[in-house]
Each structure stands twice: as structure tokens, then as C-alpha cells.
Scaffold this motif. Structure first.
Motif, PDB file in Angstrom:
ATOM      1  N   ALA A  99      15.012  23.281 -41.958  1.00  0.00           N
ATOM      2  CA  ALA A  99      14.985  21.946 -42.559  1.00  0.00           C
ATOM      3  C   ALA A  99      14.057  21.874 -43.768  1.00  0.00           C
ATOM      4  CB  ALA A  99      14.575  20.903 -41.519  1.00  0.00           C
ATOM      5  N   GLU A 100      13.187  22.883 -43.938  1.00  0.00           N
ATOM      6  CA  GLU A 100      12.259  22.817 -45.084  1.00  0.00           C
ATOM      7  C   GLU A 100      12.904  23.263 -46.399  1.00  0.00           C
ATOM      8  OE1 GLU A 100       9.701  26.561 -46.177  1.00  0.00           O
ATOM      9  OE2 GLU A 100       8.882  25.676 -44.372  1.00  0.00           O
ATOM     10  N   PHE A 101      14.103  23.852 -46.344  1.00  0.00           N
ATOM     11  CA  PHE A 101      14.725  24.355 -47.578  1.00  0.00           C
ATOM     12  C   PHE A 101      15.428  23.234 -48.344  1.00  0.00           C
ATOM     13  CE2 PHE A 101      14.214  27.996 -44.866  1.00  0.00           C
ATOM     14  CZ  PHE A 101      13.752  28.961 -45.742  1.00  0.00           C
ATOM     15  N   ARG A 160       4.214  18.540 -39.377  1.00  0.00           N
ATOM     16  CA  ARG A 160       3.718  18.977 -40.698  1.00  0.00           C
ATOM     17  C   ARG A 160       3.238  20.419 -40.654  1.00  0.00           C
ATOM     18  NH1 ARG A 160       0.943  13.576 -40.897  1.00  0.00           N
ATOM     19  NH2 ARG A 160       2.749  12.258 -41.322  1.00  0.00           N
ATOM     20  N   ARG A 161       2.908  20.916 -39.451  1.00  0.00           N
ATOM     21  CA  ARG A 161       2.541  22.350 -39.326  1.00  0.00           C
ATOM     22  C   ARG A 161       3.688  23.232 -39.796  1.00  0.00           C
ATOM     23  NH1 ARG A 161       1.644  24.524 -34.110  1.00  0.00           N
ATOM     24  NH2 ARG A 161       2.808  22.856 -33.130  1.00  0.00           N
ATOM     25  N   TRP A 162       4.922  22.728 -39.661  1.00  0.00           N
ATOM     26  CA  TRP A 162       6.103  23.515 -40.067  1.00  0.00           C
ATOM     27  C   TRP A 162       6.643  23.022 -41.410  1.00  0.00           C
ATOM     28  CZ3 TRP A 162       4.973  26.518 -36.303  1.00  0.00           C
ATOM     29  CH2 TRP A 162       4.814  26.072 -35.003  1.00  0.00           C
ATOM     30  N   ASN A 163       5.809  22.344 -42.185  1.00  0.00           N
ATOM     31  CA  ASN A 163       6.227  21.795 -43.487  1.00  0.00           C
ATOM     32  C   ASN A 163       7.350  20.774 -43.355  1.00  0.00           C
ATOM     33  OD1 ASN A 163       4.455  23.559 -44.754  1.00  0.00           O
ATOM     34  ND2 ASN A 163       6.000  25.171 -44.847  1.00  0.00           N
ATOM     35  N   LEU A 164       7.397  20.070 -42.264  1.00  0.00           N
ATOM     36  CA  LEU A 164       8.450  19.066 -42.057  1.00  0.00           C
ATOM     37  C   LEU A 164       7.829  17.674 -42.091  1.00  0.00           C
ATOM     38  CD1 LEU A 164      10.416  20.721 -39.093  1.00  0.00           C
ATOM     39  CD2 LEU A 164      10.878  20.914 -41.543  1.00  0.00           C
ATOM     40  N   ARG A 187       5.709   4.556 -29.841  1.00  0.00           N
ATOM     41  CA  ARG A 187       5.374   4.683 -31.262  1.00  0.00           C
ATOM     42  C   ARG A 187       4.241   5.714 -31.465  1.00  0.00           C
ATOM     43  NH1 ARG A 187       6.397   3.432 -36.774  1.00  0.00           N
ATOM     44  NH2 ARG A 187       4.515   4.337 -37.578  1.00  0.00           N
ATOM     45  N   GLU A 188       3.218   5.629 -30.601  1.00  0.00           N
ATOM     46  CA  GLU A 188       2.071   6.550 -30.697  1.00  0.00           C
ATOM     47  C   GLU A 188       2.529   8.007 -30.585  1.00  0.00           C
ATOM     48  OE1 GLU A 188      -0.436   4.891 -27.626  1.00  0.00           O
ATOM     49  OE2 GLU A 188      -2.103   6.128 -28.377  1.00  0.00           O
ATOM     50  N   LEU A 189       3.464   8.250 -29.695  1.00  0.00           N
ATOM     51  CA  LEU A 189       3.955   9.615 -29.508  1.00  0.00           C
ATOM     52  C   LEU A 189       4.762  10.060 -30.720  1.00  0.00           C
ATOM     53  CD1 LEU A 189       4.496  12.202 -27.972  1.00  0.00           C
ATOM     54  CD2 LEU A 189       6.274  11.019 -26.658  1.00  0.00           C
ATOM     55  N   ARG A 190       5.603   9.166 -31.242  1.00  0.00           N
ATOM     56  CA  ARG A 190       6.398   9.538 -32.423  1.00  0.00           C
ATOM     57  C   ARG A 190       5.484   9.840 -33.604  1.00  0.00           C
ATOM     58  NH1 ARG A 190       9.602   4.950 -33.477  1.00  0.00           N
ATOM     59  NH2 ARG A 190       8.908   3.870 -31.613  1.00  0.00           N
ATOM     60  N   GLU A 191       4.367   9.100 -33.686  1.00  0.00           N
ATOM     61  CA  GLU A 191       3.416   9.390 -34.766  1.00  0.00           C
ATOM     62  C   GLU A 191       2.793  10.775 -34.590  1.00  0.00           C
ATOM     63  OE1 GLU A 191       0.660   6.137 -34.803  1.00  0.00           O
ATOM     64  OE2 GLU A 191       2.123   4.828 -35.787  1.00  0.00           O
ATOM     65  N   GLU A 192       2.455  11.113 -33.351  1.00  0.00           N
ATOM     66  CA  GLU A 192       1.870  12.442 -33.090  1.00  0.00           C
ATOM     67  C   GLU A 192       2.889  13.550 -33.371  1.00  0.00           C
ATOM     68  OE1 GLU A 192      -1.196  13.328 -32.599  1.00  0.00           O
ATOM     69  OE2 GLU A 192      -1.827  11.244 -32.614  1.00  0.00           O
ATOM     70  N   ILE A 193       4.142  13.287 -33.026  1.00  0.00           N
ATOM     71  CA  ILE A 193       5.193  14.282 -33.284  1.00  0.00           C
ATOM     72  C   ILE A 193       5.343  14.500 -34.793  1.00  0.00           C
ATOM     73  CG2 ILE A 193       7.696  14.701 -33.128  1.00  0.00           C
ATOM     74  CD1 ILE A 193       7.562  13.296 -30.333  1.00  0.00           C
ATOM     75  N   ALA A 194       5.323  13.391 -35.539  1.00  0.00           N
ATOM     76  CA  ALA A 194       5.454  13.492 -37.005  1.00  0.00           C
ATOM     77  C   ALA A 194       4.279  14.276 -37.589  1.00  0.00           C
ATOM     78  CB  ALA A 194       5.520  12.097 -37.616  1.00  0.00           C
TER      79      ALA A 194
END
Ligand code: PLP
Length: 380
Positions: free
Chosen positions: A216-218, A79-83, A68-75
Motif C-alpha cells: 500500500a505504500e507504493f 506509520r511504522r510501515w509508512n502507511l 475510536r481510541e483503538l482506531r487511533e492507536e492502529i493508525a
């Protein structure tokens, strides 16, 4: 029954890159510009986190979807890529981006479905489609477009009929990148023709000009896109085997269905390393990136001096020059034999790649200088 490969497996030829490595391995003093792997070690912080986890005896399986901790860091990182992805059900941690791609093909492709594969491309996409029972539509990009994907080449190849489109930018093997305007056109093509996208963004951090943009940001694309990334390239963690996919929850659930039966969970030690990498190793990534950029400029300028045409690759750690000889495969073999420099002939990467060579600059500057000197001697 006698044991033998299934028709699907027999249909797929062995990797064209491997053959070159095997030739190179038999020789002494070879400088390999052939491998797609960082010459750096993983950042020390990530390695230390892996060691600490082992010392603490953290050697069990993790949750199927990853810690879970890793998935949170990935999420957070995405956000750096507007995702924006939900760590609960929109992210799946896998054994390398390779596993994520493989299970995406198997989770999404029905027998006979068409998958448009933008090429030249990473060697696994076409076999992945075949193993999943799909049919590949070759979409060759063009050197005159700097190997970018365009609606024209997509229409020309018949990709409007495809269920799925798979591509990678920054690209392996060309080093091409796509900017926001160019990707907006691809997004429009996908919406108009109802094509879903597998977007391999494993080299996102290795973008040297402009910024990386994800399709994916479009508008209208998030729901039809799966984004792939991992720790092999930017974090120099190839051997730790860790990647991930981000996408709509139903797709991630379908991929997880395969993952939970085949892999159970991605390597635990690597997950501890990855948490630390995402939290505290940004500077290491930037330093490696700066070094790749210096090497990229050096290699491009040496090609120019030698009169070898090479479009300006702006991402990943590859350049894709035009082959100075008639036949790229023969040229690569003769260069290897005469000067012990290994480059990979373009045709190993599919359509649109003939007459080119892939040279990786994930090799130290001293070796790159020596390789360029040898190449110059060979071509002159
Ligand atoms: N995607 C691309 C475009 C690659 O070049 C590679 C490795 O060369 C991969 C995926 C596989 O990465 P991983 O080591 O995460 O499986």
C-alpha cells in the motif's frame, strides 16, 4: 425444504489441517508442529487491561467500526510501515483478521468475479472467495523463487484478468517474505492490469531479516489496496479474536455495511486489551520475536544436518521443508503414527505446495529439539 448445505458451501472441502489435528488428538505424547498459533500468552499488560475493563463493567457493544481510541492507536502503529490511514473512516476493527477477510470478499466480489489467490496460502482465502460467489484463479508460487510472488507467475496463471489479488507476506505456510524491490514489481503488475489487492500482513511484526514492507505504500497502490492485520500472531491474542482492515473509505464503508449487520462490533474486552498492547507492549512483541528467531535458526540447522532441503524462511513462524518421502500426506501420517510428531502436508495450503511439509516453530525449544530428534530417527 429439507435442511442441507447450499451449493456454495457444499463445494468447499473441509480444511486439510483439521483432519490432521483430529488424528493427532487421538494420540498420546504428540508434539504438534501443526498449529499456527503462538505458544505464548498475550502480554500481561494487555491481559490486565482486559481484566480491568471487565472489573469496570465495560461490557457493552462499541462503535461498529471499533473504539475510536483503538482506531487511533492502529493508525499510529501503521506509520511504522509508512502507511497513513484516517481513524475516522479508513480503519475497521473486526473479530479477527478472519472476519475482515471474509467481509472484504463479500463486500468487493460480484458473482463470477475472478480473484487471484497466491499460493501456498492460508486455508481461508479460497473458501472465502467461493462463499462470496467469486471464481478463484490459482497462482502457485515456486520454491525456486523462495515462494515469493513474481509478475511471471502472475501472468502465467492468468492473474492479469483478475479483479482482485489476495496474498499474505510474511507467508503462512512457507515463511517467505517480500522486500521492497520485489513488491514494487507486484505493484507495477497491479497498476498495469488494473488489479486491486487484499494484502494480509498479519505476520508483519514477525519479520526476521530486513524490514516488513506493505504494497500500500507504493504510488497508485493505496487506493487499490486493503491491508489486513490483527493481534492473534504478534501479540499472541488468538483467543481474544481481534483484527482490523485499513483501506480507502468507500471500501471500509462497504465492509462495515456487512460488519454492522452481522457482527455489530468486535469483542469489547479484546479492544481494551489491544489498546494497551499497541501502547505499551512493544517489548513483549520483540522478546517473542527474538525467541521465534532462535527457534527458526535451530529448526533450519537441524533440517540441514538431516539433509532435508528447506529454503530459508524469513518470516511468520513456519518453515516449509521439502518432504523427504515420496508423498507428503503419507509421510506426515506415518511420522505421526511412528513418532507422534505432527506436521501438515503442504497440499492443505493449495497449489505449488505438493511435496512439502509445514512445520510451525511456535513451540518451545525443548519440544522442538525432541521433535527434531524424533524426525531424524524416522527419516534415518
Ligand atoms: N491470516 C493468516 C495468514 C493466518 O495465518 C491467520 C491465522 O492463522 C489469519 C489470517 C487469521 O487470523 P485471526 O486469528 O486474526 O482471525
Amino acid at each position: 425444504m429439507t435442511l442441507g448445505p447450499s451449493d456454495r458451501v457444499a463445494e468447499v472441502p473441509p480444511s486439510g489441517i483439521r483432519r490432521f489435528f483430529e488424528l493427532a488428538e487421538e494420540m498420546d505424547d504428540v508434539i504438534s508442529l501443526g498449529v499456527g498459533e503462538p505458544d505464548f500468552s498475550a502480554p500481561w499488560g494487555a491481559r490486565e487491561a482486559a481484566i480491568t475493563s471487565l472489573e469496570r463493567g465495560q461490557t457493552s457493544y462499541t462503535a461498529n467500526r471499533g473504539m475510536r481510541e483503538l482506531r487511533e492507536e492502529i493508525a499510529r502503529d501503521a506509520r511504522r510501515w509508512n502507511l497513513e490511514y484516517d481513524p475516522d473512516d479508513e480503519i475497521l476493527v473486526t473479530a479477527g483478521a478472519s472476519e475482515a477477510l471474509d467481509i472484504a470478499f463479500r463486500a468487493l466480489v460480484n458473482p463470477g468475479d475472478s480473484v487471484a489467490v497466491a499460493q501456498p496460502c492460508y486455508v481461508s482465502y479460497k473458501p472465502g472467495v467461493t462463499f462470496a460467489g467469486g471464481e478463484v484463479i490459482d497462482v502457485p508460487t515456486r520454491v525456486e523463487d523462495e515462494f515469493k510472488l513474481t509478475p511471471e507467475v502472475l501472468y502465467e496463471a492468468g492473474a492479469a484478468e483478475a479483479e482482485l489479488l489476495v496474498y499474505c507476506f510474511p507467508n503462512n505456510p512457507t515463511g517467505a517474505t517480500m522486500n521492497r524491490e520485489e513488491l514494487a514489481e507486484i505493484a507495477q503488475f497491479c497498476r498495469e492490469n488494473d488489479v486491486a489487492v487484499l494484502s494480509d500482513e498479519i505476520y508483519a511484526d514477525l519479520t526476521y531479516e530486513g524490514e516488513h514492507v506493505s504494497i500500500a505504500e507504493f504510488d497508485g497502490m493505496r487506493e487499490r489496496t486493503v491491508v489486513f492485520n490483527g493481534f492473534s500472531k504478534a501479540y499472541a491474542m488468538t483467543g481474544l479474536r481481534l483484527g482490523y482492515a485499513m483501506g480507502p473509505s468507500e471500501v471500509i464503508a462497504a465492509m462495515n455495511r456487512i460488519h454492522q449487520y452481522t457482527m455489530l462490533s468486535a469483542p469489547t474486552t479484546a479492544q481494551y486489551a489491544a489498546i494497551e498492547a499497541l501502547r505499551n507492549c512493544r517489548e513483549d512483541v520483540e522478546e517473542m520475536c527474538a525467541q521465534y528467531n532462535r527457534r527458526r535458526n535451530f529448526v533450519l540447522s537441524r533440517f540441514e544436518e538431516m539433509g532435508i532441503d528447506c529454503f530459508e524462511a524469513t518470516g511468520a513462524f513456519y518453515v516449509f521443508p521439502e518432504c523427504p518421502g515420496e508423498d507428503a500426506e503419507q509421510f506426515a501420517e506415518e511420522l505421526l503414527e511412528a513418532e507422534q510428531v505432527a506436521m501438515v502436508p503442504g497440499n492443505a495450503f493449495g497449489a505449488g505446495a505438493d511435496g512439502h511439509l509445514r512445520a510451525s516453530y511456535a513451540t518451545g525449544l525443548d519440544e522442538l529439539k525432541e521433535a527434531m530428534d524424533r524426525l531424524e530417527r524416522f527419516v534415518s
